[in-house]
Design an enzyme around this catalytic site. Structure first.
Site, short mmCIF file in Angstrom:
data_model
loop_
_atom_site.label_atom_id
_atom_site.label_comp_id
_atom_site.label_asym_id
_atom_site.label_seq_id
_atom_site.Cartn_x
_atom_site.Cartn_y
_atom_site.Cartn_z
N ASP A 129 43.16 6.65 38.75
CA ASP A 129 43.71 5.32 38.45
C ASP A 129 45.17 5.46 38.03
O ASP A 129 45.48 6.15 37.04
CB ASP A 129 42.92 4.65 37.32
CG ASP A 129 41.54 4.17 37.75
OD1 ASP A 129 41.24 4.23 38.97
OD2 ASP A 129 40.78 3.74 36.87
N GLY B 73 32.03 4.19 40.16
CA GLY B 73 30.90 5.12 40.09
C GLY B 73 31.08 6.13 38.96
O GLY B 73 30.18 6.32 38.13
N ASN C 71 29.76 -9.92 38.15
CA ASN C 71 30.51 -10.74 37.21
C ASN C 71 30.60 -12.15 37.81
O ASN C 71 30.00 -12.42 38.87
CB ASN C 71 31.88 -10.11 36.88
CG ASN C 71 32.80 -10.04 38.08
OD1 ASN C 71 32.58 -10.74 39.09
ND2 ASN C 71 33.83 -9.23 38.01
N THR D 244 27.72 -10.92 34.18
CA THR D 244 28.61 -10.57 33.07
C THR D 244 29.71 -11.62 32.98
O THR D 244 30.28 -12.04 34.00
CB THR D 244 29.17 -9.15 33.24
OG1 THR D 244 29.80 -9.03 34.53
CG2 THR D 244 28.07 -8.10 33.18
N ASP E 84 31.94 -1.50 34.02
CA ASP E 84 31.37 -0.19 34.30
C ASP E 84 30.67 0.37 33.05
O ASP E 84 29.58 0.95 33.14
CB ASP E 84 32.45 0.79 34.77
CG ASP E 84 33.11 0.31 36.05
OD1 ASP E 84 32.43 -0.39 36.83
OD2 ASP E 84 34.29 0.62 36.25
N GLY F 202 42.44 2.48 29.79
CA GLY F 202 41.71 3.27 30.79
C GLY F 202 40.25 2.91 30.82
O GLY F 202 39.70 2.28 29.91
O1 RIB Z 1 36.07 -1.02 37.44
C1 RIB Z 1 37.29 -0.36 37.23
C2 RIB Z 1 37.54 0.62 38.31
O2 RIB Z 1 37.71 -0.06 39.55
C3 RIB Z 1 38.78 1.45 38.14
O3 RIB Z 1 38.54 2.64 37.43
C4 RIB Z 1 39.28 1.64 39.57
O4 RIB Z 1 39.27 2.97 39.97
C5 RIB Z 1 38.40 0.77 40.44
O5 RIB Z 1 37.44 1.52 41.09
#
Ligand code: RIB
Length: 281
Positions: free
Chosen positions: A11, A39, A171, A207, A239, A274
């Site tokens: 990222d 993932g 979402n 969500t 995530d 992050g």
């Molecule tokens: O959900 C966030 C993620 O979406 C980030 O980490 C980015 O890599 C994208 O996959």
């Protein structure tokens, strides 16, 4: 064992006053390269809570792939079913994070296109998203006995896949894209969830960002509030929710108890920059 089929990305995160508009050039206050990918973020969230996790995905044989392998090792995420691809870059996401913590993301799949679900055994507990090829997601759904689908990023999926979902966790915008319903109030949220239940999902969890989540199942429905926190960066909050939910469900926690625990983890995840918790394990 939780099998997480999904993406692993580097990222590239820019801190900006506000997410740029089309045609606008902004000065970012700083930038950094962080581990990500829906993932990997979900796999790390589940592993950090104590689950045994195998990551089923792919990275390139480049510096970013090397960096992500280190993150998997540091977080005790298994890599038996990780493919290392040569000649293709590791997946990468460009992320703008505004001062309000909101973000905009574009992800280039790169090596994620080579993720393969073929090693997922019959009867497995699987958590996945839509940043890897749909054919692999479908194969994983066929093998799984518990199948949690976080349908992100939004893309059309067949009803046959929705019908395989033990839990589907869109979402609001993903739920809108899956159902064609504009989610702008409680009635429309509830209608969208009913639509996904009628297409065969056993549990629907929508969500709702800072508001929390809405859970619907054939026996009823419920809203769960999110705790109020000082938001720094919302990237990866969904995530964190999915990884934590998978952890608790895999540990045989009831859905009613698992959801608020996962909401809490998602809220905490917005208090740092992050998608992955930077604190040592
Ligand atoms: O959900 C966030 C993620 O979406 C980030 O980490 C980015 O890599 C994208 O996959």
């Amino acid at each position: 064992m939780i099998y997480v089929l999904g993406s692993a990305n580097a990222d590239l995160v820019f801190r900006v006053p506000a997410v740029p508009l089309a045609g606008q050039t902004l000065l970012a206050s700083d930038y950094c390269v962080l581990p990500g990918g829906k993932g990997l973020n979900q796999a790390v969230a589940a592993a950090r809570l104590g689950s045994t996790v195998e990551f089923v995905g792919a990275v390139g044989s480049d510096a970013n792939g090397h960096m992500l392998l280190g993150v998997m090792a540091a977080n005790k995420v298994g890599t038996l079913h990780l493919t290392r691809v040569t000649g293709v870059p590791t997946g990468c996401a460009g992320i703008f994070v505004g001062d309000d913590g909101e973000n905009a993301i574009a992800a280039a799949p790169g090596a994620n296109s080579f993720a393969s679900a073929s090693a997922i055994p019959t009867g497995a507990f699987v958590l996945t998203q839509l940043e890897v090829p749909l054919v692999e997601v479908t194969q994983a759904a066929g093998a799984a006995s518990t199948f949690i689908l976080n349908p992100a990023p939004a893309k059309p999926i067949p009803d046959s896949l929705i019908a395989r979902c033990t839990v589907i966790t869109p979402n609001e915008s993903e739920a809108a894209s899956l159902t064609g319903i504009d989610l702008n109030d409680d009635a429309s949220i509830e209608l969208a969830a009913q639509d996904l239940l009628s297409r065969g999902a056993q549990h629907v969890i929508i969500t709702l960002g800072a508001r929390g989540v809405y859970w619907a199942h054939p026996g009823g429905s419920e809203y769960f509030d999110a705790p109020q926190v000082e938001v720094v960066d919302t990237t990866g909050a969904g995530d964190a929710f999915n990884g934590a939910l998978a952890h608790h469900l895999h540990a045989a926690t009831s859905m009613r108890e698992a959801i608020p625990l996962a909401v809490q983890i998602a809220s905490i995840s917005t208090t740092h920059v992050g998608a992955i918790d930077p604190s040592p394990l």
